[in-house]
Design an enzyme around this catalytic site. Structure first.
Site, PDB file in Angstrom:
ATOM      1  N   GLY A   1     116.887  20.432  -1.830  1.00 62.49           N
ATOM      2  CA  GLY A   1     117.548  19.333  -2.897  1.00 62.49           C
ATOM      3  C   GLY A   1     116.347  18.970  -3.605  1.00 62.49           C
ATOM      4  O   GLY A   1     115.150  18.952  -3.378  1.00 62.49           O
TER       5      GLY A   1
ATOM      6  N   GLU B   1     118.316  12.830  -1.269  1.00 68.46           N
ATOM      7  CA  GLU B   1     118.368  13.089  -2.921  1.00 68.46           C
ATOM      8  C   GLU B   1     118.665  11.809  -3.359  1.00 68.46           C
ATOM      9  O   GLU B   1     118.381  11.308  -4.608  1.00 68.46           O
ATOM     10  CB  GLU B   1     118.869  14.371  -3.130  1.00 68.46           C
ATOM     11  CG  GLU B   1     118.395  15.585  -2.636  1.00 68.46           C
ATOM     12  CD  GLU B   1     116.787  15.963  -2.737  1.00 68.46           C
ATOM     13  OE1 GLU B   1     116.068  15.089  -3.463  1.00 68.46           O
ATOM     14  OE2 GLU B   1     116.453  16.566  -1.624  1.00 68.46           O
TER      15      GLU B   1
ATOM     16  N   GLU C   1     108.246  10.288  -1.039  1.00 69.00           N
ATOM     17  CA  GLU C   1     108.764  10.868   0.255  1.00 69.00           C
ATOM     18  C   GLU C   1     109.088  10.026   1.231  1.00 69.00           C
ATOM     19  O   GLU C   1     110.005  10.103   2.148  1.00 69.00           O
ATOM     20  CB  GLU C   1     108.340  12.245   0.165  1.00 69.00           C
ATOM     21  CG  GLU C   1     108.505  13.370  -0.800  1.00 69.00           C
ATOM     22  CD  GLU C   1     109.854  13.549  -1.306  1.00 69.00           C
ATOM     23  OE1 GLU C   1     110.880  13.239  -0.591  1.00 69.00           O
ATOM     24  OE2 GLU C   1     110.072  14.201  -2.214  1.00 69.00           O
TER      25      GLU C   1
ATOM     26  N   ASP D   1     101.153  21.394  -5.416  1.00 68.20           N
ATOM     27  CA  ASP D   1     102.294  22.150  -4.679  1.00 68.20           C
ATOM     28  C   ASP D   1     101.413  22.506  -3.196  1.00 68.20           C
ATOM     29  O   ASP D   1     102.305  22.818  -2.151  1.00 68.20           O
ATOM     30  CB  ASP D   1     102.688  23.384  -5.212  1.00 68.20           C
ATOM     31  CG  ASP D   1     103.843  23.068  -6.144  1.00 68.20           C
ATOM     32  OD1 ASP D   1     104.182  21.993  -6.212  1.00 68.20           O
ATOM     33  OD2 ASP D   1     104.111  24.308  -7.110  1.00 68.20           O
TER      34      ASP D   1
HETATM   35  N1  BES Z   1     111.444  16.274  -4.260  1.00 68.07           N
HETATM   36  C1  BES Z   1     111.596  16.982  -3.022  1.00 68.07           C
HETATM   37  C2  BES Z   1     111.459  18.284  -3.623  1.00 68.07           C
HETATM   38  C3  BES Z   1     110.255  18.843  -4.037  1.00 68.07           C
HETATM   39  C4  BES Z   1     108.884  18.437  -3.368  1.00 68.07           C
HETATM   40  C5  BES Z   1     110.050  19.637  -5.214  1.00 68.07           C
HETATM   41  C6  BES Z   1     107.746  18.498  -4.057  1.00 68.07           C
HETATM   42  C7  BES Z   1     108.851  20.012  -5.410  1.00 68.07           C
HETATM   43  C8  BES Z   1     107.861  19.470  -4.802  1.00 68.07           C
HETATM   44  C9  BES Z   1     112.920  16.760  -2.539  1.00 68.07           C
HETATM   45  O1  BES Z   1     113.461  15.258  -2.402  1.00 68.07           O
HETATM   46  C10 BES Z   1     112.999  17.065  -1.036  1.00 68.07           C
HETATM   47  O2  BES Z   1     112.273  16.416  -0.395  1.00 68.07           O
HETATM   48  N2  BES Z   1     113.635  17.917  -0.664  1.00 68.07           N
HETATM   49  C11 BES Z   1     113.721  18.282   0.657  1.00 68.07           C
HETATM   50  C12 BES Z   1     114.879  17.773   1.361  1.00 68.07           C
HETATM   51  C13 BES Z   1     114.764  17.440   2.662  1.00 68.07           C
HETATM   52  C14 BES Z   1     113.569  16.491   3.097  1.00 68.07           C
HETATM   53  C15 BES Z   1     116.118  16.543   3.052  1.00 68.07           C
HETATM   54  C16 BES Z   1     113.758  19.834   0.909  1.00 68.07           C
HETATM   55  O3  BES Z   1     114.081  20.545  -0.085  1.00 68.07           O
HETATM   56  O4  BES Z   1     113.503  20.595   1.905  1.00 68.07           O
HETATM   57 ZN    ZN Z   2     112.350  14.099  -1.376  1.00 68.59          ZN
END
Ligand code: BES
Ligand code: ZN
Length: 614
Positions: free
Chosen positions: A268, A295, A317, A375
């Protein structure tokens, strides 16, 4: 132990974001207007980005981040102005420079197009979508891909309101609210709440809207509409009200979900007003809804209160995982909260072992001053180490009843702003003025700057104990060397398991059983039959069973793993999946990747190439 003041003296936290080339700190930024023409045939966005800026002091020039953009012209207050695009340097891109800056508030308009190298966008052909009739486009700007979609101050320490005007032949969503003037192929949106550039987002395709709850609508391709209603309607509104009780009322007005196509590289992405989500959440068992809770929680942690640079990503996070699991705990009980924490902890342990060669990524506060691509640093550390630090603080001050008033305090103090770890610490110590001694018991140096695993908190193991003991029986049976021992494992063992329990069971057997023994493969085959793992849907579980099968050298599973890898796009599964396959059949891994690489998102494609050494 060093006091927190001493700690901050030893580690002066750089207030300048090392991941931007721009001179954002020389301006007050008031807002950005985007005007985009989307050309599906040419896979190109052409348009203008108009920034309203006010100098702080007397800057001699304006420097914006760009990367692989074609810049057509630059105008200051409507008058064309000379500009240069400096040579690009990885990973931060090619700065756009205007060699003078007005002395008072002005508009800077840049006319530009995206190019084929754009990693912020994925363009899909009709054949790559569910419906098969229309092309599809979506963006992903976090962490530093916004500069490939618009020339900007690409730093999370700058937050401004946005307006969008988009011309294109298909329905479109952005990270904002629809404005009234939509007509024909032109759509307008506003994002009145200041947001950082990484939250700018667009998606377009054959999208329809499915109302799901009092506040929730889901945008998706028509083919998946029913599955979607089933998956999300039970939980989402309860998540929102629970989050509001923990923090304070939701400020963004609407909360919508966009269920994307399989190549979406994340689970997400918290784009404001419009969470982007992988379609693999639609697993039919409502076992992935914690991604929605996650999210949604970003609406406070990340979107309202934003990390000032990617060095402080854990503030986004770690806080979000903390809130996500508090929501789950309130709805399902504390044992579930701890269950998720245990899974997270075990993942953190495995990852820290794997990062033996690059321990720099295992610190909570990152040092990106050598211009590393943020990244590369995105692993479970900011999530799970971050969560465990907040949990440790929660317990140090006396538990949730004492800690909870700090949550709205922190989020209201920094709402619409960006924060560093230092500001977090100052605010924490300020709020708990009478609990200085308790807070000083937290080993901040180790938690924030230490590499490797932090001290492990004690968790409630009620829900994992039975998974551990089932795994132990398997280990014993395999060690016995007697195939008949396997007969006692039957479907009923796991019939009542949630997906998370299966995750723990499979992670534990993968590690604790001697798969290399002659009986390993027979055991893995029996597990597949007895436990019905041939028809697994949930990707979290599927990948883990492949791990067991590969460790047990069940060769008929290798082509199944290869085939599965062409059906998922989320990097969390694609990357370890290829690494796993390559560990037993490098040629098959490379051949599979080569045949399907164009279906993967450009960010994912680049990582898999790196992982496979291509
Ligand atoms: N914001 C992040 C996704 C992200 C992080 C995109 C860093 C680009 C760079 C998102 O909120 C996230 O943490 N997604 C997780 C979901 C999970 C922790 C519930 C994922 O995609 O795995
Ligand atoms: Zn996140």
């Amino acid at each position: 132990m060093s006091s927190v003041a001493e700690l901050l003296r030893l580690h002066p936290l750089c207030e300048h974001d090392p991941s931007t080339n721009s001179n954002f700190h020389e301006f007050v930024h008031h807002g950005t207007a985007l005007r985009w023409d989307v050309d599906f045939d040419a896979s190109k966005v052409t348009g203008t980005a108009t920034h309203t800026l006010e100098p702080v002091g007397t800057p001699s020039r304006i420097v914006l981040d760009t990367s692989f953009l074609e810049i057509h012209s630059v105008a200051i207050d409507g008058v064309d102005t000379p500009f240069t695009v400096l040579p690009r340097a990885e990973p931060l891109g090619a700065p756009l420079v205007v060699e003078h800056a007005p002395a008072a508030k002005f508009t800077l308009q840049v006319a530009y197009s995206t190019t084929a190298e754009c990693t912020a966008l994925q363009w899909l052909t009709p054949a790559q979508t569910d419906g098969g009739k229309h092309p599809y486009l979506f963006s992903q700007c976090q962490a530093i891909h916004a500069r490939l979609l618009l020339p900007c101050f690409d730093t999370p320490s700058v937050k401004v309101p946005y307006s969008y005007r988009v011309t294109l032949p298909l329905p479109v969503v952005v990270s904002g609210r629809p404005a009234t003037s939509t007509e024909g192929n032109e759509y307008s949106f506003d994002q009145p709440i200041p947001i950082p550039s990484y939250l700018v987002a667009i998606a377009s395709g054959d999208l329809v809207l499915a109302p799901i709850g009092p506040r929730l609508a889901v945008y998706l391709e028509p083919a998946v509409i029913d599955r979607c209603q089933h998956e999300f309607c039970a939980d989402t509104e309860r998540f929102i009200t629970t989050a509001e009780e923990l923090v304070f009322p939701y400020e963004w007005d609407t909360y919508n979900l966009l269920v994307l196509v399989l190549s979406f590289p994340y689970g997400g992405m918290e784009n404001p007003n419009m969470t982007f989500a992988t379609p693999t959440l639609l697993s039919g068992d409502r076992q992935n809804v914690d991604v929605v809770a996650h999210e949604l929680a970003h609406s406070w942690s990340g979107n309202l209160v934003t990390n000032a640079s990617w060095e402080h990503f854990w503030l986004n996070e770690g806080w979000t995982v903390y809130l996500e699991r508090r929501i789950i705990g309130r709805l399902h009980g504390d044992a579930y909260r701890d269950f998720s924490a245990i899974i997270g902890w075990e993942q953190l342990e495995r990852e820290i072992v794997r990062m033996d060669a690059t321990p720099r990524y295992t610190t909570l506060v990152q040092d990106l001053s050598d211009r590393l691509d943020p990244d590369d640093a995105f692993l479970s550390v900011p999530y799970e180490k971050g969560l465990n630090l907040l949990l440790t603080v929660e317990r140090a001050v006396g538990g949730t009843a004492v800690f909870d008033p700090f949550i709205p305090h922190y989020f209201s103090k920094f709402a619409h702003k960006s924060v560093t770890t230092k500001e977090f610490l100052d605010t924490l110590y300020g709020f708990f003025g009478d609990k200085q001694a308790e807070l000083d018991l937290v080993d901040w140096e180790t938690w924030l700057y230490g590499q490797g695993l932090p001290p492990k908190p004690v968790f409630d193991t009620t829900l994992v104990d039975e998974c551990y003991s089932l795994a132990a029986s398997w280990a014993k049976a395999i060690a016995s060397g007697s195939v008949s021992e396997l007969e006692r494992f039957v479907a009923a063992d796991v019939a009542a398991y949630t997906a998370n329990q299966t995750v723990v069971f499979l992670d534990t057997v993968a590690e604790k059983c001697a798969w290399g023994l002659a009986m390993g493969a027979a055991a893995a085959r029996h597990m597949r039959e007895a436990y019905g793992y041939a028809t697994l849907q949930n990707a979290e579980v599927v990948l883990r069973f492949f791990r067991v099968s590969v460790r047990a050298r069940v060769e008929e599973e290798y082509p199944r793993l290869a085939a599965w890898l062409t059906t998922v796009g989320r990097m969390k599964f694609v990357r370890p999946g290829y690494v796993l396959l390559a560990s037993v059949d490098k040629a098959l891994a490379v051949e599979t990747f080569r045949a399907h690489e164009l279906g993967y998102h450009p960010i994912c494609r680049a990582f898999v190439k790196k992982d496979l050494g291509l």
